[in-house]
Design a protein around this motif. Sequence first.
Motif, PDB file in Angstrom:
ATOM      1  N   THR A   1       0.818  -1.202   0.000  1.00 22.76           N
ATOM      2  CA  THR A   1       0.000   0.000   0.000  1.00 22.76           C
ATOM      3  C   THR A   1       0.861   1.264   0.000  1.00 22.76           C
ATOM      4  O   THR A   1       1.971   1.274   0.550  1.00 22.76           O
ATOM      5  N   HIS A   2       0.318   2.324  -0.613  1.00 21.82           N
ATOM      6  CA  HIS A   2       1.031   3.597  -0.755  1.00 21.82           C
ATOM      7  C   HIS A   2       0.085   4.762  -0.472  1.00 21.82           C
ATOM      8  O   HIS A   2      -1.010   4.819  -1.028  1.00 21.82           O
ATOM      9  N   LEU A   3       0.516   5.688   0.369  1.00 20.40           N
ATOM     10  CA  LEU A   3      -0.216   6.906   0.755  1.00 20.40           C
ATOM     11  C   LEU A   3      -1.278   6.575   1.816  1.00 20.40           C
ATOM     12  O   LEU A   3      -1.801   5.467   1.890  1.00 20.40           O
ATOM     13  N   TYR A   4      -1.592   7.583   2.624  1.00 19.71           N
ATOM     14  CA  TYR A   4      -2.319   7.377   3.878  1.00 19.71           C
ATOM     15  C   TYR A   4      -3.629   6.615   3.711  1.00 19.71           C
ATOM     16  O   TYR A   4      -3.864   5.584   4.348  1.00 19.71           O
ATOM     17  N   ARG A   5      -4.535   7.095   2.839  1.00 26.03           N
ATOM     18  CA  ARG A   5      -5.845   6.459   2.737  1.00 26.03           C
ATOM     19  C   ARG A   5      -5.717   5.018   2.263  1.00 26.03           C
ATOM     20  O   ARG A   5      -6.387   4.120   2.776  1.00 26.03           O
ATOM     21  N   ALA A   6      -4.838   4.791   1.283  1.00 31.31           N
ATOM     22  CA  ALA A   6      -4.644   3.430   0.782  1.00 31.31           C
ATOM     23  C   ALA A   6      -4.029   2.538   1.850  1.00 31.31           C
ATOM     24  O   ALA A   6      -4.335   1.334   1.924  1.00 31.31           O
ATOM     25  N   CYS A   7      -3.153   3.095   2.679  1.00 32.71           N
ATOM     26  CA  CYS A   7      -2.549   2.295   3.750  1.00 32.71           C
ATOM     27  C   CYS A   7      -3.610   1.865   4.762  1.00 32.71           C
ATOM     28  O   CYS A   7      -3.651   0.705   5.195  1.00 32.71           O
ATOM     29  N   VAL A   8      -4.480   2.789   5.152  1.00 31.49           N
ATOM     30  CA  VAL A   8      -5.515   2.465   6.139  1.00 31.49           C
ATOM     31  C   VAL A   8      -6.481   1.424   5.582  1.00 31.49           C
ATOM     32  O   VAL A   8      -6.695   0.361   6.178  1.00 31.49           O
ATOM     33  N   TYR A   9      -7.070   1.704   4.432  1.00 34.68           N
ATOM     34  CA  TYR A   9      -8.054   0.787   3.861  1.00 34.68           C
ATOM     35  C   TYR A   9      -7.392  -0.502   3.354  1.00 34.68           C
ATOM     36  O   TYR A   9      -7.957  -1.592   3.487  1.00 34.68           O
ATOM     37  N   GLY A  10      -6.215  -0.374   2.754  1.00 40.31           N
ATOM     38  CA  GLY A  10      -5.550  -1.541   2.187  1.00 40.31           C
ATOM     39  C   GLY A  10      -5.090  -2.541   3.227  1.00 40.31           C
ATOM     40  O   GLY A  10      -5.169  -3.759   3.019  1.00 40.31           O
ATOM     41  N   ARG A  11      -4.611  -2.047   4.370  1.00 39.58           N
ATOM     42  CA  ARG A  11      -4.185  -2.967   5.432  1.00 39.58           C
ATOM     43  C   ARG A  11      -5.369  -3.776   5.961  1.00 39.58           C
ATOM     44  O   ARG A  11      -5.263  -4.985   6.195  1.00 39.58           O
ATOM     45  N   ILE A  12      -6.493  -3.099   6.163  1.00 44.48           N
ATOM     46  CA  ILE A  12      -7.673  -3.802   6.672  1.00 44.48           C
ATOM     47  C   ILE A  12      -8.158  -4.832   5.655  1.00 44.48           C
ATOM     48  O   ILE A  12      -8.454  -5.990   6.001  1.00 44.48           O
ATOM     49  N   ALA A  13      -8.224  -4.426   4.388  1.00 40.51           N
ATOM     50  CA  ALA A  13      -8.701  -5.338   3.348  1.00 40.51           C
ATOM     51  C   ALA A  13      -7.776  -6.538   3.191  1.00 40.51           C
ATOM     52  O   ALA A  13      -8.231  -7.680   3.031  1.00 40.51           O
TER      53      ALA A  13
ATOM     54  N   VAL B   1       0.701  -7.866   4.036  1.00 38.03           N
ATOM     55  CA  VAL B   1       0.698  -6.500   3.532  1.00 38.03           C
ATOM     56  C   VAL B   1       1.938  -5.751   4.007  1.00 38.03           C
ATOM     57  O   VAL B   1       2.365  -5.867   5.155  1.00 38.03           O
ATOM     58  N   VAL B   2       2.521  -5.007   3.080  1.00 39.29           N
ATOM     59  CA  VAL B   2       3.635  -4.094   3.334  1.00 39.29           C
ATOM     60  C   VAL B   2       3.160  -2.697   2.931  1.00 39.29           C
ATOM     61  O   VAL B   2       2.430  -2.554   1.945  1.00 39.29           O
ATOM     62  N   SER B   3       3.546  -1.677   3.683  1.00 36.45           N
ATOM     63  CA  SER B   3       3.126  -0.316   3.370  1.00 36.45           C
ATOM     64  C   SER B   3       4.332   0.602   3.244  1.00 36.45           C
ATOM     65  O   SER B   3       5.311   0.442   3.974  1.00 36.45           O
ATOM     66  N   THR B   4       4.252   1.553   2.323  1.00 37.32           N
ATOM     67  CA  THR B   4       5.303   2.564   2.200  1.00 37.32           C
ATOM     68  C   THR B   4       4.786   3.898   2.685  1.00 37.32           C
ATOM     69  O   THR B   4       3.716   4.354   2.260  1.00 37.32           O
ATOM     70  N   GLU B   5       5.555   4.521   3.583  1.00 37.54           N
ATOM     71  CA  GLU B   5       5.231   5.859   4.057  1.00 37.54           C
ATOM     72  C   GLU B   5       6.012   6.865   3.208  1.00 37.54           C
ATOM     73  O   GLU B   5       7.214   7.025   3.372  1.00 37.54           O
TER      74      GLU B   5
ATOM     75  N   ASP C   1      15.676   7.975   6.008  1.00 34.73           N
ATOM     76  CA  ASP C   1      15.961   7.766   7.426  1.00 34.73           C
ATOM     77  C   ASP C   1      15.205   8.779   8.287  1.00 34.73           C
ATOM     78  O   ASP C   1      14.845   8.489   9.431  1.00 34.73           O
ATOM     79  N   THR C   2      14.986   9.974   7.750  1.00 34.16           N
ATOM     80  CA  THR C   2      14.213  10.990   8.464  1.00 34.16           C
ATOM     81  C   THR C   2      12.805  10.493   8.740  1.00 34.16           C
ATOM     82  O   THR C   2      12.286  10.614   9.860  1.00 34.16           O
ATOM     83  N   VAL C   3      12.154   9.922   7.732  1.00 36.64           N
ATOM     84  CA  VAL C   3      10.805   9.383   7.920  1.00 36.64           C
ATOM     85  C   VAL C   3      10.830   8.184   8.869  1.00 36.64           C
ATOM     86  O   VAL C   3       9.949   8.030   9.711  1.00 36.64           O
ATOM     87  N   ALA C   4      11.857   7.343   8.762  1.00 34.25           N
ATOM     88  CA  ALA C   4      11.980   6.211   9.688  1.00 34.25           C
ATOM     89  C   ALA C   4      12.039   6.702  11.132  1.00 34.25           C
ATOM     90  O   ALA C   4      11.415   6.120  12.026  1.00 34.25           O
ATOM     91  N   GLY C   5      12.783   7.778  11.361  1.00 34.57           N
ATOM     92  CA  GLY C   5      12.864   8.341  12.702  1.00 34.57           C
ATOM     93  C   GLY C   5      11.528   8.866  13.184  1.00 34.57           C
ATOM     94  O   GLY C   5      11.170   8.713  14.368  1.00 34.57           O
TER      95      GLY C   5
END
Length: 384
Positions: A83-95, A103-107, A143-147
Motif C-alpha cells: 500500500t502507498h499513501l495514507y488512505r490506501a494504507c488504512v483501507y488496504g491494510r484492513i482489506a 501486507v507491506v506499506s510505504t510511508e 531515514d528521516t521518515v523512519a525516525g
Amino acid sequence: MKALHVITGLGVGGAEQQLRLLLRHLPVRCDVVTLTNPGAVAEGLRADGVRVRDLGMRSNRDLGAVPRLARLIRRGAYDLVHTHLYRACVYGRIAARLAGTTVVSTEHSLGRAEIEGRPLTRGTRELYLRTERLGAATVAVSDTVAGRLRDWGVPPARIHTVPNGIDAAAFRFDPVRRRATRASLGLPDAAFVVGGVGRMVPGKRFDLLIRAVASLPGARLLLAGDGPEAGSLRALAARLGVSGRVTFLGECGTMDAAPGIPAVLGAVDTFVSASREESFGLAVVEALAAGLPVVHAACPAIEDLPGGGRVPGATRIGRASGAADPTDELTAVLRHRMESGVRRLAPPPAVAHYDIRLSSRRLMDVYAQAVGTAPVPPTERAHP
C-alpha cells in the motif's frame, strides 16, 4: 511472487511517479489498484503493460471500499499487498487482513506536523498506528521518515528504509534538448533561468522563488506542477510585475510527458527546492542528476547521507542564516549563482546512492522477509 499495489490516487505526484518507475524494475508480477482518481500516471502504467483498476471510492468514509478491495485481493490470489499513501494504507491494510494476505506499506510523505500536505491530527495518527499493526512491515522513504515513525511508536524492527530512486540516465544533460526546450518556451539562450518542481501547496513555498526572481533583473523562472496555490502564485507574479519572466508549466510527468521534467531541468541553470518540510526531496536528486547547482531547504535525501549532507553543487538555506527574510537569503544565493556564470556541474556521487535499481533490490529484501522466504534484516541497516 505476485503483488498488488494499492494507492490512494494516480494523478501526477511524487509517490505516484515513484510507483510507476519502481514497477519497471521490480522482478515480480505486479498489478495496481487506485482507490480514486485514475489520472495520468494510471495511463502511463497501462502503457507499461501494468494492469490498473479503479476501486471507485467515493469519499474518505466510503467503508464499502474495504470489502470490495478484499474480494479483489482474494480473486487475484496475490502473495503480497503493498500500500502507498495514507488512505490506501488504512483501507488496504484492513482489506488485506480480511483477505488473509501479507501486507507491506510505504510511508511516502510523513512530516513532523503534516502528512501528505495536510495537518496531522490526533485522530489521523491513531488510525494510522492502529492499522499499521496489521501489516508485516512499514517502508520509510528516508531515514528521516523512519525516525518519525519510531517517534510515533512504530516498533523499529517493523521499519525498513528503502530510499526513493531515480533513473539517472533519463536526466543526463543534453545540450540539444536544452536548446530545443528553451526555444519552445521562448527563453533566450543567454538568460539565467531558475527552476522549481512540485505540487503547488503552501509548504513548497514557491512564493519565495517568485519574490527572489523578481529581485534579479533579467532572471527567469520555470515552475512545473499544479495545485491549489497555482492561482495565488500567478497573482503574486502579476503584482510584482514579473508575469513575463515566470512561466507556469502545469503538471509535467517525469516520464513520457512533454516538455517533461528531464527537459525542464535541462533548460534551467539552477534548481531551487524551498520546501519547509520534506520526507525525501526527489526533485533535488533529479536536479543533481541533471548536473544542476541546487539550492534547498529541508531535504532528507541530502541531509541523511553520510558526511552530514555535504553534496557538491548543493547549497542549504534556512538553517543558520542571519537573514531576517528567507527571500533575502535565497535572493543572495541566486544572485551569486547568476553572477558566477556556472551553469552545469558533474552529477555528484550522491546520485548513484539513489539508483532505482538499488531501491528495487532493497524492496525485494523487504518482500522476502514479509512473506517468510528469507531472514533478511531491516534494510535501514543495510545501506550501501
